[in-house]
Design an enzyme around this catalytic site. Structure first.
Site, PDB file in Angstrom:
ATOM      1  N   LYS A   1      46.102  61.593   7.285  1.00 52.91           N
ATOM      2  CA  LYS A   1      45.042  62.344   6.621  1.00 52.91           C
ATOM      3  C   LYS A   1      45.406  63.820   6.740  1.00 52.91           C
ATOM      4  O   LYS A   1      45.374  64.385   7.834  1.00 52.91           O
ATOM      5  CB  LYS A   1      43.694  62.061   7.290  1.00 52.91           C
ATOM      6  CG  LYS A   1      42.505  62.748   6.664  1.00 52.91           C
ATOM      7  CD  LYS A   1      41.233  62.353   7.412  1.00 52.91           C
ATOM      8  CE  LYS A   1      40.004  63.053   6.903  1.00 52.91           C
ATOM      9  NZ  LYS A   1      38.794  62.684   7.682  1.00 52.91           N
TER      10      LYS A   1
ATOM     11  N   GLY B   1      39.897  63.155  -0.766  1.00 51.33           N
ATOM     12  CA  GLY B   1      38.557  63.546  -0.353  1.00 51.33           C
ATOM     13  C   GLY B   1      38.383  65.038  -0.468  1.00 51.33           C
ATOM     14  O   GLY B   1      39.308  65.764  -0.868  1.00 51.33           O
ATOM     15  N   GLY B   2      37.195  65.508  -0.107  1.00 58.21           N
ATOM     16  CA  GLY B   2      36.917  66.932  -0.191  1.00 58.21           C
ATOM     17  C   GLY B   2      37.732  67.747   0.790  1.00 58.21           C
ATOM     18  O   GLY B   2      38.080  68.898   0.528  1.00 58.21           O
ATOM     19  N   MET B   3      38.062  67.148   1.933  1.00 54.41           N
ATOM     20  CA  MET B   3      38.805  67.863   2.973  1.00 54.41           C
ATOM     21  C   MET B   3      40.314  67.705   2.830  1.00 54.41           C
ATOM     22  O   MET B   3      41.069  68.633   3.117  1.00 54.41           O
ATOM     23  CB  MET B   3      38.373  67.362   4.346  1.00 54.41           C
ATOM     24  CG  MET B   3      36.958  67.720   4.727  1.00 54.41           C
ATOM     25  SD  MET B   3      36.815  69.425   5.272  1.00 54.41           S
ATOM     26  CE  MET B   3      37.675  69.362   6.840  1.00 54.41           C
TER      27      MET B   3
ATOM     28  N   ASP C   1      27.267  62.036  10.385  1.00 56.42           N
ATOM     29  CA  ASP C   1      27.634  61.857   8.983  1.00 56.42           C
ATOM     30  C   ASP C   1      27.858  60.382   8.666  1.00 56.42           C
ATOM     31  O   ASP C   1      28.809  60.021   7.970  1.00 56.42           O
ATOM     32  CB  ASP C   1      28.883  62.673   8.646  1.00 56.42           C
ATOM     33  CG  ASP C   1      29.075  62.838   7.125  1.00 56.42           C
ATOM     34  OD1 ASP C   1      28.081  62.670   6.380  1.00 56.42           O
ATOM     35  OD2 ASP C   1      30.206  63.117   6.689  1.00 56.42           O
TER      36      ASP C   1
ATOM     37  N   VAL D   1      44.745  61.253   1.866  1.00 58.35           N
ATOM     38  CA  VAL D   1      45.195  60.224   2.803  1.00 58.35           C
ATOM     39  C   VAL D   1      46.408  59.506   2.213  1.00 58.35           C
ATOM     40  O   VAL D   1      46.401  59.120   1.033  1.00 58.35           O
ATOM     41  CB  VAL D   1      44.068  59.210   3.101  1.00 58.35           C
ATOM     42  CG1 VAL D   1      44.571  58.143   4.085  1.00 58.35           C
ATOM     43  CG2 VAL D   1      42.845  59.918   3.678  1.00 58.35           C
TER      44      VAL D   1
END
Length: 420
Positions: free
Chosen positions: A80, A60-62, A175, A65
């Site tokens: 994560k 993901g962008g952050m 979100d 996982v």
């Protein structure tokens, strides 16, 4: 625990074969985790040697996982872990930590369980979560375009149950989108888990604020007008809007507000209204009974909007002819929901058409003079009886004199203006 020698997924000890590869599973004690040329975490043990990483699950962008084995308790977990550049940003790390705090404080069967917040040996941070086997709603929509009504109602009902405690505590998810709704398959249908509480707005007294006034947090396609403007006055009704946008996409195969850029999407959200779902989803047979529900959920003003996700779920279920409430439908087998919807929809559509026809007749047949006539004794009672089931009755006696008097006054006024 057991593992698959082909994909290295981890399974409970009572599993026999990998459902993905068909391989016979072997005990983890008889296998070694693989190594990854580009990711040194795979095959390593992290966080003081407690978690043994077996495979990459998603990016993901952050962060990334992983599926890992908790060597201390012998269970499969999801790790994560923030990307290195994200781990250097204090606000991002604080949001990550708050995701742990909020999720841990909201234990619920429909919210992903977050177990721990850890530092890693490579100077990053990890959230340790329950490992879920299934797929995100986003993946389902990419593949199938839309959801059948029974699957939608069951999913929406569980989302409502998952959010109720957060909203009662004045916590706004902020979100909600198909990417953050995870579907675990069971014999009776999906079991929903809400993901990613890292963007929450905590309106409780004394809560720390991480968002600068005027900035927007969330995904543009699912953002409420007040969220799009970065307003301070933002509460749980922003989540109602976001869930409504998800429902719209689930039945029509498209998002309610479309544009080519993020700013243009936000302008569209603040300044226009979406098509009725029955029109936008005509190819999928979306019933017109869903139109007023979506209209109420997409009101620009939070005060005029449906006040809770639970009520939204109830109205959606009722639009498909279901009796009861979202608390009943959340645990009802999907096949049973489908049978009830099939049996009820003909009557639902017939009632909706009759109601629309009556409203059209009432709007077209209402005498315009009655709305502007001067009041007189008994006029209110007479006007109340002017329309019976949408059919105009005989004009009351007081209407003609009132209109005549108004006409005389208007002529006198015109004559006076000409004379001047």
């Amino acid at each position: 625990m057991k593992t698959c020698s082909a994909c290295f997924r981890l399974f409970s000890h009572d599993s026999g074969f990998c459902p993905v590869d068909g391989q016979r599973l072997i005990p983890v004690a008889q296998a070694s985790p693989p190594r990854h040329r580009e990711d040194r975490r795979v095959g390593a043990t992290l966080c003081g040697g407690r978690y043994q990483v077996w495979r990459i699950v998603a990016d993901g962008g952050m962060g990334r996982v992983y599926q890992a084995l908790d060597l201390q308790v012998g269970r499969s977990v999801a790790l994560k872990i923030l990307h290195p550049e994200v781990a250097l940003d204090e606000v991002s790390v604080e949001r990550f930590h708050r995701e742990f705090q909020v999720s841990a404080s909201l234990p619920h069967e429909h919210i992903v369980e977050v177990l721990a917040f850890e530092r890693t040996e490579d100077h990053s941070f990890a959230l340790v979560m329950e490992y879920l086997e299934g797929e995100e709603l986003r993946t389902v929509l990419k593949r199938d375009k839309v959801l059948p009504p029974e699957r939608l109602v069951r999913m929406l009902s569980q989302v409502a149950l998952g959010l109720v405690e957060a909203h009662e505590r004045k916590v706004v998810h902020r979100d909600l989108k198909p990417d953050n709704i995870f579907l675990v398959g069971t014999h009776d249908g999906d079991r929903v888990k809400i993901l990613d509480f890292g963007s929450v707005r905590d309106n409780s007294e004394g809560a720390k604020k991480l968002t600068v006034v005027g900035t927007t947090i969330g995904s543009p396609f699912y953002m409420s007008p007040e969220q799009a403007q970065g307003l301070l006055a933002l509460d749980h009704r922003a989540d109602v809007w976001s869930v409504a946008a998800i429902v719209f996409e689930c039945v029509t195969g498209r998002v309610p507000f479309q544009a080519s850029t993020g700013p243009m999407i936000l302008v569209s959200i603040m300044g226009s209204n979406p098509l009725p779902p029955s029109e936008a989803g005509k190819a999928y047979g979306v019933p017109a009974s869903l139109d007023p529900v979506m209209e109420a959920a997409f009101m620009k003003s939070p005060e005029a909007r449906l006040p809770s996700v639970g009520l939204l779920a109830d109205r959606v279920g009722q639009a498909y002819g279901l009796a009861g409430s979202h608390r009943d439908w959340a645990c009802m087998p999907q096949k049973e929901l489908a049978a009830q919807i099939r049996a009820a929809m003909p009557a639902v559509l017939a009632r909706h058409e009759q109601g629309s026809a009556r409203a059209a007749v009432a709007g077209a047949g209402r005498p315009p003079v009655a709305a502007v006539a001067a009041p007189s004794p008994g006029a209110a009672d007479a006007f109340a009886e002017d329309i019976v089931m949408g059919v105009p009755q005989r004009v009351p006696r007081w209407v003609v004199p009132a209109v005549a008097s108004a006409a005389v006054l208007l002529c006198a006024l015109v004559a006076l203006l000409i004379a001047r």
